[in-house]
Enzyme design. Structure first.
Site, PDB file in Angstrom:
ATOM      1  N   HIS A  33       1.411   2.044  -3.281  1.00 61.47           N
ATOM      2  CA  HIS A  33       0.327   2.803  -3.909  1.00 61.47           C
ATOM      3  C   HIS A  33       0.726   4.257  -4.099  1.00 61.47           C
ATOM      4  O   HIS A  33       0.184   4.948  -4.949  1.00 61.47           O
ATOM      5  CB  HIS A  33      -0.950   2.694  -3.072  1.00 61.47           C
ATOM      6  CG  HIS A  33      -1.626   1.375  -3.216  1.00 61.47           C
ATOM      7  ND1 HIS A  33      -2.820   1.068  -2.585  1.00 61.47           N
ATOM      8  CD2 HIS A  33      -1.307   0.272  -3.914  1.00 61.47           C
ATOM      9  CE1 HIS A  33      -3.185  -0.164  -2.901  1.00 61.47           C
ATOM     10  NE2 HIS A  33      -2.272  -0.663  -3.701  1.00 61.47           N
ATOM     11  N   ASP A  74       0.869  -1.171   0.000  1.00 59.11           N
ATOM     12  CA  ASP A  74       0.000   0.000   0.000  1.00 59.11           C
ATOM     13  C   ASP A  74       0.909   1.225   0.000  1.00 59.11           C
ATOM     14  O   ASP A  74       1.993   1.167  -0.562  1.00 59.11           O
ATOM     15  CB  ASP A  74      -0.956  -0.043   1.200  1.00 59.11           C
ATOM     16  CG  ASP A  74      -2.265   0.699   0.968  1.00 59.11           C
ATOM     17  OD1 ASP A  74      -2.212   1.855   0.513  1.00 59.11           O
ATOM     18  OD2 ASP A  74      -3.342   0.137   1.229  1.00 59.11           O
TER      19      ASP A  74
END
Length: 557
Positions: A332, A298
């Site tokens: 991300h 992430d």
């Protein structure tokens, strides 16, 4: 064992002033001093966990031995707790003041996959008070603490995580399903247990509610994944040299801490790791993150300060942060602020960093309901390659989904609707971004503010981006682009401006032969000034929609 004491940030070098920009930026003539991050000072008296009976055989559960060693050293005034060579299986480890947990190079501290070893505790999840399983490593109200060395801390996250089918190869998916667990009815998600499934179907799972105790959450316990390391309300912290990997949820989560140094870390997670952030610095003050490498599932390096009403009630911003000389691989976002930034974020310096294959490079995200002000952000000397999404992104419509659409996934278009400004309205303002190079991105630069609260006063200078698409500016005010070079494949238009004002573009460079240089739409678009830009290299210079005032665009050589 080396004595740990104040170093780099105490020196005059670290206090040197940075000239944020040259002519054309608001702070051009101002010098901004870096914050001072106080360093730990811990005695070098060393006690091995073997002293209290620990065994590095990968079988023995060493929870009691490790925690007894830590408590004993702390009670004696502090020192080093040594994790020697071996594979050390353990349950939750609780840090104590004045202790340096030191891992030898060939030491692996691995946390058990026996969920019964992790009790439910009141903690925090994504910016709100929540019940969670006790973190593998934790500390609360401590001072002068460290984790150092060159060993490995492994959170055994695979035992906890749900996994999306679309993020694995066919072979990996079959192997995972064959290992046990439960596959969702639509066949697109794997869960490790029935409790995890139930938790995933429970609204606001784990959120603290009056009158409820840990027993009320037992039926979804497996779903309440812990962050690998959580430090709450601690002062003078050093994490140095160690590899943190395979976390159940976030890897590193300092909350309400002060004087925090992260140096030369390796922070790793599988790229498909759900909520597998690298570091989330939440409501902290005086932070240094340097020389570290992140490769996670992430966001890589992320700044937070609480979510919605809970974050605003806490009212503690993350401030005085230095992020430098770091490398982020898969994530991300390389450097990220938000989306849980309801307490605000300010006075943050990011420089000399490289992002390699991160979904988005510089990622600033929020949404209605958050509130909070993010301001005074200084970014300099950033290099990126192979960015699947935007190289630079400001988005006030964050929707808690992966930044890159998966194959076959459909998402609804954003509907722009004006709503009243309240304490729930977030704000992005006063960003200074300079000397950025990106080789490969889907889109170069993206701004998307709210109709009722535009993104404001963003300065970009000396930026070169090779991308498929160019620049998109939606609901923004006070955007300054100087010496920006976008080399695009799909350049129709190079710059798309919608409902934005006070846009200043100086010396824009672009690929010769581009179909359209500027597209301007929206009745609120005005005060768009372009200078030092050769529009003749484009097949068509401008396309101004009928609702835009004819005087909205001013172009000069």
């Amino acid at each position: 064992m080396k004595h740990i004491s104040g170093s780099l940030c105490r020196s005059k070098i670290a206090l040197a002033c940075i000239l944020i920009s040259s002519a054309g930026m608001a702070l051009a003539q101002q010098k901004v001093s870096l914050p001072i991050i106080q360093q730990v000072k811990i005695k070098n008296d060393t006690t091995s966990i073997i002293t209290f009976g620990a065994k590095g055989d990968g079988v023995t559960l060493n929870t009691e031995s490790i925690n007894k060693t830590i408590a004993s050293v702390s009670q004696k005034g502090g020192g080093v707790v040594l994790i020697p060579s071996g594979l050390w299986l353990t349950g939750p480890v609780e840090l104590k003041s004045n202790v340096n947990l030191h891992l030898k190079r060939d030491a692996i501290l691995q946390f058990t996959d026996d969920f019964n070893q992790y009790k439910l505790v009141e903690g925090n999840w994504e910016g709100r008070p929540a019940w969670r399983n006790q973190s593998p490593i934790s500390g609360t109200n401590l001072e002068n603490i460290a984790i150092t060395g060159t060993g490995i801390i492994d959170g055994n996250g695979g035992a906890w995580r749900m996994v999306k089918k679309d993020k694995l190869t066919e072979s990996q998916w079959k192997t995972l399903v064959a290992s046990g667990g439960i596959v969702r009815e639509d066949g697109k998600m794997w869960f490790p247990s029935a409790k995890t499934v139930k938790g995933s179907n429970t609204k606001n799972a784990g959120v603290v509610e009056p009158g409820k105790t840990a027993k009320d959450y037992e039926d979804i316990k497996d779903f309440l994944r812990p962050n690998l390391l959580v430090l709450t309300n601690c002062k003078k912290i050093l994490l140095e040299g160690v590899t943190f990997q395979n976390s159940p949820a976030w890897n590193l989560h300092p909350l309400l801490c002060e004087d925090l140094t992260l140096r030369n870390l390796q922070v790793k997670n599988p790229w498909y790791a759900q909520n597998g952030d690298g570091v989330d610095v939440e409501s902290c003050k005086n932070v240094l993150i340097e020389g570290s490498t992140f490769d996670v599932g992430d966001d890589g390096i992320c700044i937070k300060s609480g979510r919605d009403e809970a974050g605003r009630k806490r009212g503690v911003p993350t401030e005085n942060v230095i992020v430098r000389n770091n490398v982020v691989y898969h994530a991300h976002g390389g450097f990220v602020i938000g989306s849980e930034m309801s307490g605000g974020a300010k006075n943050i310096w990011v420089y000399d960093c490289s992002f390699i294959g991160t979904d988005i490079g510089l990622r600033f995200k929020t949404t209605r309901g958050r509130g909070g002000i993010v301001e005074n952000i200084y970014v300099n000397n950033i290099n990126m390659i192979d960015i699947p999404g935007e190289a630079i992104l400001f988005d006030m419509y964050y929707a808690a989904v992966d930044p890159i659409v998966l194959a076959g996934e459909k998402r609804d278009a954003i509907k722009s609707v004006m709503v009243p400004v309240t304490e729930e309205t977030p704000q992005f303002r006063n960003f200074y971004i300079k000397d950025v190079v990106a080789n490969g991105a889907e889109k170069a630069i993206f701004f998307r503010g709210l109709p009722e609260m535009n993104i404001k006063d963003i300065h970009l200078e000396n930026v070169t981006i090779q991308s498929k698409k160019g620049i998109e500016i939606i609901e923004a005010t006070g955007i300054f682009l100087k010496n920006v070079n976008v080399i695009t494949e799909n350049s129709n238009p190079v710059v798309d401006i919608q409902n934005s004002s006070n846009i200043n573009i100086d010396n824009l460079q672009y690929k010769p032969g581009s179909e359209l240089l500027f597209s301007i739409a929206g009745e609120k678009s005005k005060g768009i000034k372009v200078s030092g830009t050769d529009s003749s290299k484009a097949k068509k210079a401008t396309n101004v929609a009928s609702e835009v005032n004819k005087k909205a665009l001013e172009m000069s050589k």
